[in-house]
Motif scaffolding. Structure first.
Motif, PDB file in Angstrom:
ATOM      1  N   ARG A  45       6.584  11.695 -12.226  1.00  0.00           N
ATOM      2  CA  ARG A  45       6.231  10.687 -11.375  1.00  0.00           C
ATOM      3  C   ARG A  45       5.299  11.193 -10.200  1.00  0.00           C
ATOM      4  O   ARG A  45       5.021  10.613  -9.390  1.00  0.00           O
ATOM      5  N   THR A  46       4.944  12.442 -10.355  1.00  0.00           N
ATOM      6  CA  THR A  46       3.958  13.316  -9.346  1.00  0.00           C
ATOM      7  C   THR A  46       2.621  13.083  -9.975  1.00  0.00           C
ATOM      8  O   THR A  46       2.212  13.323 -10.925  1.00  0.00           O
ATOM      9  N   HIS A  47       1.790  12.742  -8.884  1.00  0.00           N
ATOM     10  CA  HIS A  47       0.394  12.454  -8.843  1.00  0.00           C
ATOM     11  C   HIS A  47      -0.204  13.637  -8.134  1.00  0.00           C
ATOM     12  O   HIS A  47      -0.283  13.604  -6.785  1.00  0.00           O
ATOM     13  N   TYR A  48      -0.980  14.653  -8.744  1.00  0.00           N
ATOM     14  CA  TYR A  48      -1.774  15.671  -7.860  1.00  0.00           C
ATOM     15  C   TYR A  48      -3.125  15.177  -7.747  1.00  0.00           C
ATOM     16  O   TYR A  48      -3.840  14.938  -8.590  1.00  0.00           O
ATOM     17  N   GLN A  49      -3.547  15.467  -6.433  1.00  0.00           N
ATOM     18  CA  GLN A  49      -4.953  15.141  -6.112  1.00  0.00           C
ATOM     19  C   GLN A  49      -5.872  16.270  -6.854  1.00  0.00           C
ATOM     20  O   GLN A  49      -5.481  17.258  -6.651  1.00  0.00           O
TER      21      GLN A  49
ATOM     22  N   PHE B 235       0.569  -1.214   0.094  1.00  0.00           N
ATOM     23  CA  PHE B 235       0.012  -0.185   0.092  1.00  0.00           C
ATOM     24  C   PHE B 235       0.964   1.253  -0.116  1.00  0.00           C
ATOM     25  O   PHE B 235       0.601   2.335  -0.808  1.00  0.00           O
ATOM     26  N   PHE B 236       1.923   1.155   0.594  1.00  0.00           N
ATOM     27  CA  PHE B 236       2.851   2.459   0.806  1.00  0.00           C
ATOM     28  C   PHE B 236       3.544   2.623  -0.635  1.00  0.00           C
ATOM     29  O   PHE B 236       3.671   3.818  -1.094  1.00  0.00           O
ATOM     30  N   ARG B 237       3.942   1.539  -1.409  1.00  0.00           N
ATOM     31  CA  ARG B 237       4.737   1.665  -2.510  1.00  0.00           C
ATOM     32  C   ARG B 237       3.843   2.087  -3.756  1.00  0.00           C
ATOM     33  O   ARG B 237       4.072   2.797  -4.420  1.00  0.00           O
ATOM     34  N   ARG B 238       2.589   1.491  -3.599  1.00  0.00           N
ATOM     35  CA  ARG B 238       1.572   1.781  -4.804  1.00  0.00           C
ATOM     36  C   ARG B 238       0.697   2.797  -4.414  1.00  0.00           C
ATOM     37  O   ARG B 238       0.112   3.400  -5.694  1.00  0.00           O
ATOM     38  N   VAL B 239       0.586   3.322  -3.301  1.00  0.00           N
ATOM     39  CA  VAL B 239      -0.554   4.442  -3.073  1.00  0.00           C
ATOM     40  C   VAL B 239      -0.142   5.359  -2.216  1.00  0.00           C
ATOM     41  O   VAL B 239      -0.100   6.580  -2.839  1.00  0.00           O
ATOM     42  N   THR B 240       0.473   5.263  -1.054  1.00  0.00           N
ATOM     43  CA  THR B 240       1.124   6.378  -0.335  1.00  0.00           C
ATOM     44  C   THR B 240       2.206   7.298  -0.844  1.00  0.00           C
ATOM     45  O   THR B 240       2.160   8.358  -0.909  1.00  0.00           O
ATOM     46  N   PHE B 241       3.247   6.550  -1.217  1.00  0.00           N
ATOM     47  CA  PHE B 241       4.328   7.226  -1.908  1.00  0.00           C
ATOM     48  C   PHE B 241       4.009   7.899  -2.994  1.00  0.00           C
ATOM     49  O   PHE B 241       4.750   9.169  -3.355  1.00  0.00           O
ATOM     50  N   PRO B 242       3.239   7.416  -4.142  1.00  0.00           N
ATOM     51  CA  PRO B 242       3.023   8.298  -5.138  1.00  0.00           C
ATOM     52  C   PRO B 242       1.920   9.822  -4.996  1.00  0.00           C
ATOM     53  O   PRO B 242       2.323  10.651  -5.559  1.00  0.00           O
ATOM     54  N   LEU B 243       1.304   9.564  -3.772  1.00  0.00           N
ATOM     55  CA  LEU B 243       0.612  10.706  -3.175  1.00  0.00           C
ATOM     56  C   LEU B 243       1.324  11.606  -2.524  1.00  0.00           C
ATOM     57  O   LEU B 243       1.188  12.657  -2.332  1.00  0.00           O
TER      58      LEU B 243
END
Length: 292
Positions: A288-292, A200-208
């Motif tokens: 690699r940046t994902h903005y909410q 979850f950290f690698r696929r979700v948290t870190f990209p956010l």
């Protein structure tokens, strides 16, 4: 006065104090440094004269500048990844519910609020040969002590350890704020899907966290190019220029050697280096940046 015009005038009056200070203390020094870099250094009553690119030619053939640049790049690429990694680990740790969480957060952040001179003197006690903390531990274990700051092989590494210790807690605050800004429905969805903590950290948290990482990396890069206090107290650029960094070399030329023209040249070059590195980092990290 027309109300629309009055509103614009009022806005500009509110903005002008900040704009004036920004121009005086940011843009004017940059332009002034660029101009001075094309003139000779004034000596007594002898005024400066236009010398063109002579200062830049001297810089290209200055071995101390290249040594300082090499040291600065080693310092930057050696401290930034470790500092950011520690900041993320600490932020994840103190974001959990745990006994004494407020105390742990304060402990991590405390090095950030200490004065730079005080930090240098604390670590000087640690590194002092024979009677320092590190040598005392080595002697207790039966190993000989070392001259940590007097050895060219370890002096720069000692400064890097101090920078990591001081900055990790500061950057932790930004990551902690970013972690607390992640929507809870995303976290709950991950738990429902059965995602493990690391996945979850690698696929979700870190990209956010990437927008925060872009900001942190940029600030960490600037920090690595503005170190003066620690070097002044601990090594003064030695031994044999092993800890000579660009800003301290600029400081020496401007305030010890009184060579303001060469100091202005160094200022321009440092600005160009920082702009190049910053633009490169933004170009790489932005993908690699994902903005909410």
């Amino acid at each position: 006065m027309n109300p629309k015009i009055a509103r614009h005038v009022y806005g500009w009056l509110l903005f002008s104090p900040a704009a004036i200070f920004f121009i005086l203390f940011t843009h004017y020094p940059i332009v002034r440094s660029c101009v001075l870099s094309f003139f000779s250094n004034p000596r007594g009553s002898k005024p400066p004269r236009f010398v063109g690119l002579s200062n830049y030619d001297y810089l290209i053939h200055d071995p101390i500048f290249w040594q300082a640049l090499k040291n600065n790049l080693i310092y930057a690429f050696g401290t930034i990844p470790i500092t950011i990694s520690l900041a993320i680990v600490m932020a994840v740790w103190v974001n959990r519910r745990m006994p004494g969480r407020a105390f742990v957060r304060a402990a991590y952040f405390t090095p950030t609020i200490l004065p730079m001179i005080a930090i240098a003197n604390i670590w000087l006690f640690f590194y002092t040969p024979g009677v320092g903390l590190f040598d005392s531990i080595l002697n207790a274990l039966g190993y000989p002590g070392r001259n940590w700051l007097g050895n060219p092989d370890t002096a720069l590494l000692c400064l890097m350890v101090i920078a990591i210790w001081k900055d990790a807690g500061f950057f932790m605050i930004f990551y902690l704020a970013a972690l607390q800004g992640i929507p809870q429905d995303v976290v709950e969805a991950g738990k429902i899907e059965g995602a493990g903590r690391w996945y979850f950290f690698r696929r979700v948290t870190f990209p956010l966290l990437m927008p925060t990482t872009v900001f942190v990396v940029f600030n960490a890069l600037i920090n690595t190019f503005r170190i003066v206090d620690h070097i002044f107290i601990l090594t003064k650029g030695g031994p044999d220029n092993a800890t000579q960094l660009l800003l301290y070399y600029l400081f020496q030329n401007a305030f010890e050697f009184w060579d303001t023209a060469y100091a202005a040249t160094l200022t321009v070059v440092i600005m160009v280096i920082l702009m190049t590195l910053a633009l490169t980092q933004f170009k790489v990290l932005e993908r690699r940046t994902h903005y909410q």
